[in-house]
Design a protein around this motif. Structure first.
Motif, PDB file in Angstrom:
ATOM      1  N   LEU A 226      25.206  -7.065  64.378  1.00 52.74           N
ATOM      2  CA  LEU A 226      24.107  -6.657  64.042  1.00 52.74           C
ATOM      3  C   LEU A 226      23.780  -5.381  64.823  1.00 52.74           C
ATOM      4  O   LEU A 226      23.654  -5.432  66.196  1.00 52.74           O
ATOM      5  CB  LEU A 226      22.969  -7.523  63.840  1.00 52.74           C
ATOM      6  CG  LEU A 226      23.303  -8.806  62.956  1.00 52.74           C
ATOM      7  CD1 LEU A 226      22.232  -9.683  62.937  1.00 52.74           C
ATOM      8  CD2 LEU A 226      23.671  -8.335  61.529  1.00 52.74           C
ATOM      9  N   ARG A 227      23.101  -4.105  64.142  1.00 52.52           N
ATOM     10  CA  ARG A 227      22.567  -3.259  65.068  1.00 52.52           C
ATOM     11  C   ARG A 227      21.277  -3.879  65.729  1.00 52.52           C
ATOM     12  O   ARG A 227      20.977  -3.306  66.628  1.00 52.52           O
ATOM     13  CB  ARG A 227      22.319  -1.986  64.009  1.00 52.52           C
ATOM     14  CG  ARG A 227      23.492  -1.549  63.382  1.00 52.52           C
ATOM     15  CD  ARG A 227      23.049  -0.102  62.698  1.00 52.52           C
ATOM     16  NE  ARG A 227      24.077   0.578  62.186  1.00 52.52           N
ATOM     17  CZ  ARG A 227      24.272   0.638  60.625  1.00 52.52           C
ATOM     18  NH1 ARG A 227      23.537  -0.379  60.175  1.00 52.52           N
ATOM     19  NH2 ARG A 227      25.155   0.946  59.982  1.00 52.52           N
ATOM     20  N   GLU A 228      20.475  -4.622  65.012  1.00 52.62           N
ATOM     21  CA  GLU A 228      19.109  -4.889  65.705  1.00 52.62           C
ATOM     22  C   GLU A 228      19.158  -6.398  65.134  1.00 52.62           C
ATOM     23  O   GLU A 228      19.067  -6.855  64.018  1.00 52.62           O
ATOM     24  CB  GLU A 228      17.967  -4.245  65.071  1.00 52.62           C
ATOM     25  CG  GLU A 228      16.713  -4.717  65.618  1.00 52.62           C
ATOM     26  CD  GLU A 228      15.409  -3.747  65.073  1.00 52.62           C
ATOM     27  OE1 GLU A 228      14.359  -4.245  65.471  1.00 52.62           O
ATOM     28  OE2 GLU A 228      15.644  -2.845  64.518  1.00 52.62           O
ATOM     29  N   VAL A 229      18.841  -7.468  65.984  1.00 52.26           N
ATOM     30  CA  VAL A 229      18.846  -8.845  65.915  1.00 52.26           C
ATOM     31  C   VAL A 229      17.218  -9.144  65.432  1.00 52.26           C
ATOM     32  O   VAL A 229      16.626  -9.187  66.381  1.00 52.26           O
ATOM     33  CB  VAL A 229      19.069  -9.710  66.717  1.00 52.26           C
ATOM     34  CG1 VAL A 229      19.097 -11.244  66.448  1.00 52.26           C
ATOM     35  CG2 VAL A 229      20.544  -9.476  67.387  1.00 52.26           C
ATOM     36  N   PRO A 230      17.187  -9.759  64.273  1.00 55.32           N
ATOM     37  CA  PRO A 230      15.801  -9.866  63.828  1.00 55.32           C
ATOM     38  C   PRO A 230      15.244 -11.127  64.528  1.00 55.32           C
ATOM     39  O   PRO A 230      16.184 -12.018  64.924  1.00 55.32           O
ATOM     40  CB  PRO A 230      15.840 -10.115  62.213  1.00 55.32           C
ATOM     41  CG  PRO A 230      17.010 -10.447  61.966  1.00 55.32           C
ATOM     42  CD  PRO A 230      17.916  -9.799  63.170  1.00 55.32           C
TER      43      PRO A 230
END
Length: 339
Positions: free
Chosen positions: A52-56
């Motif tokens: 993932l580019r950004e982990v929520p």
């Protein structure tokens, strides 16, 4: 990207629920298993997070929170079907321990053979379908007959009840089977992907499950390592043992709907036979036919309960007769011949 996020969230949810099961599980061995499963799910979520580019931020869904509440109220065993649908691994430990003196399989072939055992689910479902049609339409016929209407009207009403009940049963069975099939396919597809991504971790999870069911951990690890080497057999076993799913249950929704429709029709048609032939003693003959059929159905169902056939038949006859008598008396309160 969205698919990767969903898979990450699925593992986080599995970890969240596994931790809840561990807290509610009174058996120390099972509790330890689910704590380890929670850690394993967290590790797999970590692997997926790298994609993932950004982990929520993870927040348990309302469904997951409700599941945790129900686990606390009813215990993990009662919630195992819900836990399987949420991809919580290890619920197969609630199938019971391996019996003492029953040898553990020493090869992957024996594991596969054990899992391919066949059951009597189709026969059981068919018998229940016949029983549903028989009881519901007998009660309908007796209720209408109690109102003292013409035999022709009883026949039309009975046919309408037969068709309405059969289509309702078929539609319900179709939706039920389709939903189950979709859930199974989704869960098995996820398990296949995980088996390809990290087979060693999957082998360890399976070994932990077997250890919780009484198998020495080292022996369980040896078995699962050999099992994972055969991807097709490994997927079958992982689906059963980790998720509590049975790939053999992936039946046809259309076939199930047709079978349900026909079984209901068979049972519902029996009390209509005397009216179809215009018998002057239709109600009496319908009662006799239905009574005999109820006894046969009850005796057949005893095959699945282990009880005596005579007791099973008499019990079903008593229940069906009481229901038919009740509807006949209720129908007599609306006696149209007195109008």
């Amino acid at each position: 990207m969205q698919e990767a996020v969903e898979r990450w969230r699925s593992e986080k949810t599995a970890s969240y629920l596994s931790s809840a099961v561990a807290e509610s599980e009174p058996d120390p061995a099972k509790a330890a298993l689910f704590r380890e499963m929670a850690e394993a799910a967290e590790e797999q979520a970590g692997i997926l997070a790298k994609e993932l580019r950004e982990v929520p931020a993870f927040e348990p869904s309302l469904r997951s929170r409700l599941t945790v509440c129900l686990i606390g109220m009813f215990g993990p065993r009662a919630m195992r079907a819900v836990l399987s649908a949420s991809k919580v691994r290890g619920v197969s430990v609630y199938s019971g321990k391996i019996p003492a003196g029953h040898p553990w399989p020493t090869s992957t072939e024996e594991v596969g053979a054990r899992h391919r055992a066949l059951g009597g689910g189709t026969l059981r479902a068919g018998v229940f379908g016949v029983n549903d049609g028989l009881v519901s339409n007998t009660c309908l016929v007796m209720g209408v007959a109690g109102a003292a209407v013409e035999p022709g009207i009883i026949l039309i009403t009975g046919v309408a009840g037969l068709l309405a009940g059969a289509f309702s049963m078929a539609a319900g069975e179709f939706i039920s089977m389709l939903s189950q099939k979709e859930m199974f396919e989704y869960q098995i597809a996820q398990e296949k992907d995980e088996l390809e991504r990290y087979p060693a971790e999957e082998a360890e999870e399976l070994a932990l499950i077997y250890a919780a069911r009484g198998i020495p951990l080292d022996e369980a690890r040896n078995i699962t390592k050999k099992l994972i080497a055969n991807p097709e057999q490994a997927l079958d076993t992982l689906a059963r043992e980790e998720l509590g799913l049975n790939p053999d249950d992936l039946g046809s929704p259309i076939g199930a709907a047709i079978s349900s429709f026909l079984a209901f029709c068979i049972g519902a048609s029996l009390p209509l036979i005397p009216f179809l032939f215009g018998s002057s003693h239709g109600v009496l003959i319908a009662a006799i036919l239905s009574g005999v059929a109820l006894f046969v159905v009850g005796a057949t169902l005893s095959l699945f309960s282990g009880k005596g056939a005579l007791l099973g038949g008499l019990r079903m006859l008593l229940i069906g007769s009481a229901a038919a008598a009740a509807t006949y008396m209720i129908g007599s309160l609306f006696n149209v011949s007195a109008v």
